[in-house]
Design an enzyme around this catalytic site. Structure first.
Site, mmCIF file in Angstrom:
data_model
loop_
_atom_site.group_PDB
_atom_site.id
_atom_site.type_symbol
_atom_site.label_atom_id
_atom_site.label_comp_id
_atom_site.label_asym_id
_atom_site.label_seq_id
_atom_site.Cartn_x
_atom_site.Cartn_y
_atom_site.Cartn_z
ATOM 1 N N LYS A 68 0.852 -1.190 0.000
ATOM 2 C CA LYS A 68 0.000 0.000 0.000
ATOM 3 C C LYS A 68 0.887 1.239 0.000
ATOM 4 O O LYS A 68 1.899 1.281 0.699
ATOM 5 C CB LYS A 68 -0.900 -0.024 1.241
ATOM 6 C CG LYS A 68 -1.954 1.078 1.259
ATOM 7 C CD LYS A 68 -2.867 0.925 2.474
ATOM 8 C CE LYS A 68 -3.993 1.933 2.479
ATOM 9 N NZ LYS A 68 -4.884 1.758 3.642
ATOM 10 N N SER B 203 -9.735 1.583 2.551
ATOM 11 C CA SER B 203 -8.846 2.362 1.710
ATOM 12 C C SER B 203 -7.760 1.522 1.025
ATOM 13 O O SER B 203 -7.154 1.989 0.071
ATOM 14 C CB SER B 203 -8.173 3.471 2.525
ATOM 15 O OG SER B 203 -7.355 2.900 3.529
ATOM 16 N N SER C 222 -10.036 -0.704 6.790
ATOM 17 C CA SER C 222 -9.394 -0.533 5.481
ATOM 18 C C SER C 222 -8.649 -1.741 4.931
ATOM 19 O O SER C 222 -8.228 -1.721 3.774
ATOM 20 C CB SER C 222 -8.442 0.660 5.508
ATOM 21 O OG SER C 222 -9.173 1.851 5.430
#
Lengths: 450, 95
Positions: free
Chosen positions: A50, A125, A149
């Protein structure tokens, strides 16, 4: 050399999902050369990171125009561990800006599309991380989870996502969003892979004062051990929330499977969970407004070209032009709930609600070993469906946020697909630092679903 | 809870944001709606409840105060919007 050609081809084939914020082929070539010499548990395995986690020499954009040209100067602790284990980092994953969002539509790099069905969001996310695993480009991915997330995108893409206990994994080198809630964790295809990656990244780190000193067990071993008597708690109040019919029936079916296998099923109470979303969005935005104050355009990040009339407007112009709508909204909210005259009414109260929710989980998890619920009340929604309604987007987090507030670990494991073919997630919550028990049940459910 | 324009501008100033006209109108609406939702916690009687700031019991984690090398200045300045090594460069803000 062959691997890089393969990667080029494979990445071209999945371009439509917009999974990466960027791939630095030159960096990757050198990286491959170095990693191929290592012999470790992750040798030959592809990992996507990420884009809010530092990988030295690669940009760390956090999905924001603020950091589009910012390069990480050091490796996060989790990256040091992955590199030492021989893992191959192929690129950085797209995400909601500064990890604020539940659909991956709030990214300066454009939305990620769900590989299961590109008309739908992959969740957020950590949407790029989940999509990378779902598309097959990566074996493993790292995400971060502040209010769901990791788990929500895992549920939406049919992958496995684990949010470890608060403090289990070092956050050194992770861009902070809400420091009392943030945690790094794996997104993978199988529960065994999640166990494997957690074992590598977990552990105490002197560079993160909130990292826990508890020893790291051999998580993979829990999967081969025969499950002992596990008591599974059903949170009765929480399940009164509005839940999609397909999700509810898949959840009940999974409970039946557990019951038939001899697990003890009992009701537990989490009476304050209906206040969790409100408390979460007060606490998380308050902390975010403080954490994001560092982005002022002085030492790094975006700087406006317009002339500023004074020092305040210099900061304000840089921030105004670089931050996206959702980030600004949350900074505004956080500043409001911390401001003089409102602090006690919002932030002070939310800190008390945090105690109530923490106690709820403690009590429930003394009666049962695990608590289970759907990861999300609905399957993935369509791109564009909720992006103009921030409150509707927040309410989607009903089953995930309380877990971060309580600091307990939780896993999302696939529980089949809806009639329309969209994946759904079964969430397993455990006691602090008892990830092993969670993985054990997760592995059982995964095998039953095969 | 209705946020008026004056209050919104005050919050934006505190947060070092300069909202444009559209953003002000939209934020007033959306923030009010979200704060309304948040007021659900007022149902609770929290008089005797203690606050909790994080979920782990660790307190006052300290380390020996030892000198360790920092990041190389040259590399750090490569991320700066403007630099005059070994300094960050900013526009003149004082007349």
């Amino acid at each position: 050399m062959r691997m890089i050609e393969e990667l080029r081809r494979e990445i071209r084939n999945i371009e439509q999902f917009n999974i990466f914020t960027g791939i630095d082929w030159k960096w990757l070539e050198k990286h491959l050369e170095r990693q191929e010499k290592l012999d470790g548990p992750l040798s030959g395995k592809r990992i996507v990171i990420k884009d809010n986690i530092n990988v030295k020499g690669l940009p760390v954009t956090c999905g924001s125009n603020m950091l589009k040209s910012y390069k990480a100067l050091y490796n996060a602790t989790v990256i040091e561990k992955i590199l030492a284990a021989g893992g191959i980092i192929i690129g950085k994953a797209n995400m909601d800006e500064f990890a604020m969002g539940s659909s991956n539509e709030y990214s300066a790099f454009g939305p990620v599309k769900n590989p299961v069905n590109p008309a739908y969001v992959p969740g957020g996310s950590s949407g790029g991380s989940a999509a990378a695993v779902a598309s097959g480009i990566a074996d493993y991915a790292l995400g971060s989870d502040t209010g769901g997330s990791i788990r929500q995108p895992a549920a939406y893409t049919g992958t496995v996502g684990l949010k470890p206990s608060y403090g289990r994994v070092s956050r050194y080198g992770l861009t902070a969003f809400a420091s009392s809630l943030d945690q790094i964790g794996p997104i993978t295809r199988t529960v065994a892979q999640a166990a494997e990656l957690l074992e590598i990244i977990a552990g105490h780190d002197a560079r993160d004062a909130t990292s826990a000193v508890q020893p790291v067990p051999a998580y993979s071993k829990f999967l081969t051990d025969k499950p002992k008597k596990i008591r599974i708690g059903i949170p009765i109040e929480l399940l009164k929330e509005a839940i999609d019919a397909d999700v509810r029936s898949a959840f009940e079916k999974t409970i039946d499977t557990c019951r038939q296998a001899g697990f003890e099923i009992l009701n537990v109470n989490l009476p304050n969970s209906r206040y969790a979303i409100a408390a979460y969005y007060i606490l998380a935005t308050a902390e975010a407004s403080s954490n994001l104050a560092r982005f002022d355009g002085v030492r790094y990040g975006y700087r406006s070209q317009s002339e500023a009339k004074d020092i305040s407007s210099f900061f304000a112009q840089n921030r105004e032009e670089a931050f996206g709508q959702e980030v600004k909204r949350r900074i505004m909210l956080g500043t409001y709930v911390l401001s003089s005259g409102y602090y006690d009414a919002y932030y002070g109260k939310a800190q008390k609600v945090r105690r109530l929710i923490y106690k709820d989980f403690n009590t429930a998890l003394s009666k049962s070993d695990l608590i289970v619920m759907p990861t999300t009340p609905t399957p993935a929604f369509r791109l564009g469906e909720k992006c103009d309604d921030p409150l509707a987007m927040y309410l989607n987090d009903v089953f995930t946020v309380a877990i971060n507030i309580a600091g307990v670990p939780a896993l999302s494991v696939p529980m089949g697909k809806t009639e329309a073919g969209l994946p759904m997630g079964f969430q397993i919550v455990g006691r602090p630092f008892q990830e092993g028990t969670i993985l054990q049940l997760g592995h059982f459910i995964e095998e039953k679903n095969e | 809870m209705r946020i008026d324009r004056k209050e919104l501008e005050h919050i934006a100033a505190l947060a070092r944001l300069e909202l444009n006209e559209d953003e002000i109108l939209q934020s007033a609406e959306q923030l009010s709606q979200i704060l309304d939702y948040m007021s659900v916690i007022n149902e609770l009687d929290l008089t005797d409840c203690e606050t909790l700031s994080h979920s782990i019991g660790q307190e006052n984690v300290s380390r020996p105060d030892e000198l360790k090398p920092g990041l190389p200045v040259k590399e750090v300045l490569e991320n700066a919007p403007e630099a005059l090594p070994p300094y960050f460069k900013v526009p003149r803000v004082i007349e």
